[in-house]
Design a protein around this motif. Structure first.
Motif, mmCIF file in Angstrom:
data_model
loop_
_atom_site.group_PDB
_atom_site.id
_atom_site.type_symbol
_atom_site.label_atom_id
_atom_site.label_comp_id
_atom_site.label_asym_id
_atom_site.label_seq_id
_atom_site.Cartn_x
_atom_site.Cartn_y
_atom_site.Cartn_z
ATOM 1 N N LEU A 55 31.279 27.711 25.519
ATOM 2 C CA LEU A 55 31.511 27.739 26.959
ATOM 3 C C LEU A 55 31.924 29.129 27.413
ATOM 4 C CD1 LEU A 55 33.482 24.442 27.660
ATOM 5 C CD2 LEU A 55 31.153 24.977 28.310
ATOM 6 N N SER A 56 31.471 29.477 28.595
ATOM 7 C CA SER A 56 31.882 30.709 29.255
ATOM 8 C C SER A 56 32.485 30.325 30.599
ATOM 9 C CB SER A 56 30.690 31.632 29.489
ATOM 10 O OG SER A 56 30.113 32.013 28.264
ATOM 11 N N LEU A 57 33.637 30.888 30.891
ATOM 12 C CA LEU A 57 34.335 30.622 32.142
ATOM 13 C C LEU A 57 34.536 31.907 32.914
ATOM 14 C CD1 LEU A 57 37.155 28.260 30.803
ATOM 15 C CD2 LEU A 57 34.988 27.589 31.843
ATOM 16 N N GLN A 58 34.596 31.788 34.222
ATOM 17 C CA GLN A 58 34.819 32.944 35.078
ATOM 18 C C GLN A 58 35.763 32.536 36.205
ATOM 19 O OE1 GLN A 58 31.355 34.403 37.216
ATOM 20 N NE2 GLN A 58 32.096 36.478 36.913
ATOM 21 N N ILE A 59 36.759 33.380 36.455
ATOM 22 C CA ILE A 59 37.630 33.147 37.608
ATOM 23 C C ILE A 59 36.826 33.512 38.846
ATOM 24 C CG2 ILE A 59 39.717 33.857 38.833
ATOM 25 C CD1 ILE A 59 41.065 34.231 36.101
ATOM 26 N N THR A 60 36.650 32.530 39.725
ATOM 27 C CA THR A 60 35.833 32.742 40.917
ATOM 28 C C THR A 60 36.666 33.074 42.144
ATOM 29 O OG1 THR A 60 35.836 30.367 41.359
ATOM 30 C CG2 THR A 60 33.966 31.252 40.106
ATOM 31 N N GLU A 61 37.949 32.716 42.096
ATOM 32 C CA GLU A 61 38.803 32.997 43.245
ATOM 33 C C GLU A 61 40.259 33.023 42.805
ATOM 34 O OE1 GLU A 61 39.155 31.516 47.857
ATOM 35 O OE2 GLU A 61 38.709 30.001 46.335
ATOM 36 N N ARG A 62 40.972 34.018 43.302
ATOM 37 C CA ARG A 62 42.415 34.120 43.124
ATOM 38 C C ARG A 62 43.043 34.119 44.510
ATOM 39 N NH1 ARG A 62 40.315 37.792 39.385
ATOM 40 N NH2 ARG A 62 40.981 37.454 37.237
ATOM 41 N N ILE A 63 43.913 33.166 44.765
ATOM 42 C CA ILE A 63 44.623 33.104 46.042
ATOM 43 C C ILE A 63 46.092 33.337 45.700
ATOM 44 C CG2 ILE A 63 45.136 31.713 48.087
ATOM 45 C CD1 ILE A 63 42.596 30.018 47.207
ATOM 46 N N GLU A 64 46.581 34.512 46.035
ATOM 47 C CA GLU A 64 47.898 34.945 45.574
ATOM 48 C C GLU A 64 48.976 33.897 45.828
ATOM 49 O OE1 GLU A 64 50.832 38.809 45.583
ATOM 50 O OE2 GLU A 64 48.971 38.887 46.699
ATOM 51 N N ASN A 65 49.657 33.553 44.731
ATOM 52 C CA ASN A 65 50.763 32.594 44.723
ATOM 53 C C ASN A 65 50.379 31.203 45.221
ATOM 54 O OD1 ASN A 65 52.385 34.617 43.676
ATOM 55 N ND2 ASN A 65 53.136 35.220 45.684
ATOM 56 N N LYS A 66 49.075 30.915 45.265
ATOM 57 C CA LYS A 66 48.601 29.595 45.713
ATOM 58 C C LYS A 66 47.696 28.921 44.680
ATOM 59 C CE LYS A 66 50.254 29.706 49.953
ATOM 60 N NZ LYS A 66 51.404 28.913 50.310
ATOM 61 N N GLY A 67 46.793 29.694 44.053
ATOM 62 C CA GLY A 67 45.901 29.040 43.111
ATOM 63 C C GLY A 67 44.882 29.951 42.468
ATOM 64 N N ILE A 68 44.253 29.406 41.439
ATOM 65 C CA ILE A 68 43.201 30.078 40.679
ATOM 66 C C ILE A 68 42.048 29.086 40.544
ATOM 67 C CG2 ILE A 68 42.575 31.169 38.475
ATOM 68 C CD1 ILE A 68 44.875 32.636 39.861
ATOM 69 N N ASN A 69 40.845 29.521 40.889
ATOM 70 C CA ASN A 69 39.655 28.682 40.749
ATOM 71 C C ASN A 69 38.759 29.275 39.674
ATOM 72 O OD1 ASN A 69 40.531 27.018 42.862
ATOM 73 N ND2 ASN A 69 39.636 28.382 44.371
ATOM 74 N N ILE A 70 38.279 28.415 38.793
ATOM 75 C CA ILE A 70 37.508 28.826 37.620
ATOM 76 C C ILE A 70 36.239 27.979 37.544
ATOM 77 C CG2 ILE A 70 37.537 28.964 35.095
ATOM 78 C CD1 ILE A 70 40.696 28.973 35.402
ATOM 79 N N ALA A 71 35.133 28.606 37.181
ATOM 80 C CA ALA A 71 33.869 27.876 37.018
ATOM 81 C C ALA A 71 33.271 28.167 35.645
ATOM 82 C CB ALA A 71 32.879 28.267 38.105
ATOM 83 N N ALA A 72 32.613 27.166 35.088
ATOM 84 C CA ALA A 72 31.821 27.369 33.881
ATOM 85 C C ALA A 72 30.530 28.083 34.288
ATOM 86 C CB ALA A 72 31.519 26.044 33.214
ATOM 87 N N VAL A 73 30.144 29.092 33.515
ATOM 88 C CA VAL A 73 28.943 29.876 33.816
ATOM 89 C C VAL A 73 28.043 29.923 32.580
ATOM 90 C CG1 VAL A 73 30.059 31.261 35.615
ATOM 91 C CG2 VAL A 73 30.160 32.042 33.249
ATOM 92 N N ASN A 74 26.856 30.483 32.741
ATOM 93 C CA ASN A 74 25.895 30.660 31.636
ATOM 94 C C ASN A 74 25.463 29.339 31.005
ATOM 95 O OD1 ASN A 74 26.080 33.425 32.057
ATOM 96 N ND2 ASN A 74 27.702 33.671 30.533
ATOM 97 N N ASN A 75 24.926 28.458 31.823
ATOM 98 C CA ASN A 75 24.336 27.199 31.352
ATOM 99 C C ASN A 75 25.302 26.288 30.589
ATOM 100 O OD1 ASN A 75 21.760 27.862 32.413
ATOM 101 N ND2 ASN A 75 21.446 29.208 30.646
ATOM 102 N N PRO A 76 26.379 25.844 31.227
ATOM 103 C CA PRO A 76 27.272 24.894 30.554
ATOM 104 C C PRO A 76 26.559 23.558 30.356
ATOM 105 C CG PRO A 76 27.832 25.055 32.877
ATOM 106 C CD PRO A 76 26.776 26.103 32.616
ATOM 107 N N PRO A 77 27.059 22.696 29.449
ATOM 108 C CA PRO A 77 26.403 21.404 29.224
ATOM 109 C C PRO A 77 26.424 20.502 30.464
ATOM 110 C CG PRO A 77 28.436 21.580 27.957
ATOM 111 C CD PRO A 77 28.197 22.909 28.576
ATOM 112 N N PHE A 78 27.370 20.738 31.363
ATOM 113 C CA PHE A 78 27.433 20.053 32.660
ATOM 114 C C PHE A 78 28.253 20.938 33.598
ATOM 115 C CE2 PHE A 78 30.473 18.173 29.671
ATOM 116 C CZ PHE A 78 31.690 18.464 30.283
ATOM 117 N N PRO A 79 27.976 20.879 34.900
ATOM 118 C CA PRO A 79 28.738 21.698 35.852
ATOM 119 C C PRO A 79 30.215 21.293 35.845
ATOM 120 C CG PRO A 79 26.715 20.896 36.855
ATOM 121 C CD PRO A 79 26.879 20.167 35.549
ATOM 122 N N VAL A 80 31.081 22.287 35.739
ATOM 123 C CA VAL A 80 32.520 22.010 35.694
ATOM 124 C C VAL A 80 33.292 23.116 36.402
ATOM 125 C CG1 VAL A 80 32.827 23.077 33.406
ATOM 126 C CG2 VAL A 80 34.435 21.343 34.167
#
Length: 133
Positions: A55-80
């Motif tokens: 699996l390869s993951l990438q941080i797609t969004e950082r919202i300071e002191n609120k949250g971190i959003n991460i997506a699986a990239v490069n053909n994961p076995p299912f979108p996550v």
């Protein structure tokens, strides 16, 4: 869409938790034992799950002191997507870790247990790591 969630409270300021989660280099400390060959940079990470899935993951969004959003990239076995939501609560922080996965019925039966365990493990590990500092 299947959702797996774990909520915890950590007796640390929201800024400490955000700074830790904003850097993928720190996330290796949160992974269960079946995660192997962890490699990371500030915004990307890659690993194997018990020599089966890469699996390869990438941080797609950082919202300071609120949250971190991460997506699986490069053909994961299912979108996550993985999301850390932070909410200051006095001197502590409420942390919600959510895994959203697009699973067909067969995959849902196979991976629901492991994905919920992963959510619980990462949240628990975050609390343990930050409470020992």
């Amino acid at each position: 869409m299947a959702t797996f969630e774990s909520k915890i409270s950590i007796n640390r300021p929201v800024s400490d938790i955000y700074q830790f989660l904003a850097d993928f280099n720190n996330h290796g400390q949160l992974m269960p034992d079946n995660v192997q060959n962890w490699s990371a940079s500030y915004s990307e990470a890659g690993f194997m799950v018990q020599n089966t899935i890469k699996l390869s993951l990438q941080i797609t969004e950082r919202i300071e002191n609120k949250g971190i959003n991460i997506a699986a990239v490069n053909n994961p076995p299912f979108p996550v997507q993985l999301n850390w939501l932070l909410e200051a609560n006095g001197s502590s922080t409420q942390v919600t870790f959510t895994i959203n996965a697009e699973l067909n019925m067969m995959m849902k039966m196979m991976v629901s247990g492991p994905l919920q365990k992963l959510a619980d493990h990462e949240a628990g590990s975050l609390k343990a790591v930050l409470n020992r500092d």
